[in-house]
Design an enzyme around this catalytic site. Structure first.
Site, PDB file in Angstrom:
ATOM      1  N   GLU A 192      21.985  31.997  16.200  1.00 48.19           N
ATOM      2  CA  GLU A 192      23.065  32.620  15.681  1.00 48.19           C
ATOM      3  C   GLU A 192      23.828  33.151  16.837  1.00 48.19           C
ATOM      4  OE1 GLU A 192      22.543  35.635  12.362  1.00 48.19           O
ATOM      5  OE2 GLU A 192      24.376  36.410  13.479  1.00 48.19           O
ATOM      6  N   HIS A 217      26.194  34.168   6.851  1.00 46.26           N
ATOM      7  CA  HIS A 217      26.368  35.275   7.850  1.00 46.26           C
ATOM      8  C   HIS A 217      26.958  36.474   7.200  1.00 46.26           C
ATOM      9  CE1 HIS A 217      27.827  37.558  11.390  1.00 46.26           C
ATOM     10  NE2 HIS A 217      27.055  36.821  12.218  1.00 46.26           N
ATOM     11  N   ASP A 254      22.009  36.819  18.135  1.00 50.60           N
ATOM     12  CA  ASP A 254      23.305  37.340  17.741  1.00 50.60           C
ATOM     13  C   ASP A 254      24.251  37.769  19.042  1.00 50.60           C
ATOM     14  OD1 ASP A 254      25.284  37.761  15.980  1.00 50.60           O
ATOM     15  OD2 ASP A 254      23.917  39.601  14.979  1.00 50.60           O
TER      16      ASP A 254
END
Ligand code: MN
Length: 324
Positions: free
Chosen positions: A7, A166, A287
């Site tokens: 991600e 998401h 992230d």
């Protein structure tokens, strides 16, 4: 040990424009303090100055890229969304080609037109080599359990690729509970509630009964679901439900959902996910640029687990799911 994180965001001028338009259209209050996040905008755009050196420093073999928030879901109209998703996906394919072996991609999806989104997913997978799609929350207030979106689930199952859900902001008319407490809007709390609830809607609608081979990916340690499995089942059985599912909600959480370690979490949170879902349902993620590769690796390294489990989380599950 090979490390693939799944991600990891990049930003383009298109996405900055979408964010500006989305804020103007919805009137959503600003909760993030840009002074607390000075490194985010430059790091979203950069690949060579910081991103690749930080990946190398922490032994990250590959980042699976996706667009930054609010994604194409930040747009109101379908025609604009279709054009912009296509451009973002083509740009992302260019980045992946430029650095062979270092990046893979998840497609941006113009969910404002579900058929066009399914077609764009197919184009992205078959022509651009993408590994799945990322959808950033609701689309103009509609969630992915709605039957109009089932063509996307059907196409994802046929293509054998996962869909990453998401976090996104909730609808403006649902933020009263945060009145006077904007510090808990965003990553601290509201995104997890919004996204975990969205995933439950998808389960409750029977999407995974209709398309049992589909995989939904949830970031942020499963958006609170692993902690809640028994409570969700118990509550589900004692309330009226519009649709009778073949299995209990937690069965779909364990069988159709893969979670990722994106964001900052405690060792205890990862241990809970390991206990509840098992190492074969956990993917490694940072992230980026919100979390650095170093911080992402530190979380895995401070949790007691076997080398086999570590191999699965760092790369084995990603290789299997994304066919890397
Ligand atoms: Mn993210």
């Amino acid at each position: 040990m090979k490390k693939i994180c799944v991600e990891e965001h990049w930003g383009s001028p298109d996405m900055e424009e979408i964010r500006t338009q989305w804020r103007a259209r919805t009137g959503f209050p600003v909760s993030m303090d840009p002074k607390a996040l000075p490194l985010i905008p430059p790091r979203l755009r950069d690949f060579e100055q910081t991103r690749l050196p930080l990946m190398d420093e922490s032994g990250i073999t590959m980042q699976v890229l996706s667009t930054s928030s609010p994604g194409v879901q930040g747009l109101a109209d379908a025609a604009g969304a279709i054009a912009v998703a296509r451009k973002i996906n083509d740009d992302q394919a260019g980045i992946i080609r430029k650095y062979p072996g270092r990046f893979a991609g998840l497609a941006a999806m113009p969910t404002q037109d579900p058929k066009a989104a399914a077609d764009e997913l197919e184009r992205a997978v078959t022509q651009l080599g993408f590994k799945g799609a990322m959808i950033l929350g609701h689309t103009n207030g509609e969630y992915l359990d709605h039957e109009k979106f089932w063509i996307i689930w059907e196409r994802a199952e046929a293509l054998g690729v996962p869909i990453y859900l998401h976090p996104a902001e909730p609808l403006v008319d649902q933020i009263k509970i945060y009145d006077g407490r904007p510090e808990f809007m965003g990553p601290a709390w509201s995104w997890g509630v919004e996204t975990g609830t969205h995933a439950l809607r998808i389960i409750g609608a029977g999407v995974f009964d209709a398309f049992p081979k589909t995989t939904l990916i949830l970031g942020h340690m499963g958006e609170m679901l692993p902690y809640m499995t028994v409570r969700i089942d118990e509550g589900y059985e004692m309330t009226f439900h519009k649709k009778k599912l073949n299995k209990l909600p937690s069965d779909y959480i364990r069988e159709n959902i893969m979670i990722t370690t994106s964001g900052k979490y405690s060792a205890g949170a990862l241990l809970c996910a390991l206990r509840e879902l098992g190492a074969n349902h956990i993917l490694f993620a940072g992230d980026y640029p919100w979390v650095t590769p170093k911080e992402a690796v530190e979380l895995i390294e401070r949790v007691p687990m076997s080398e086999t489990e570590k191999e699965m989380i760092y790369h084995g599950n990603a290789e299997r799911l994304f066919k890397l």
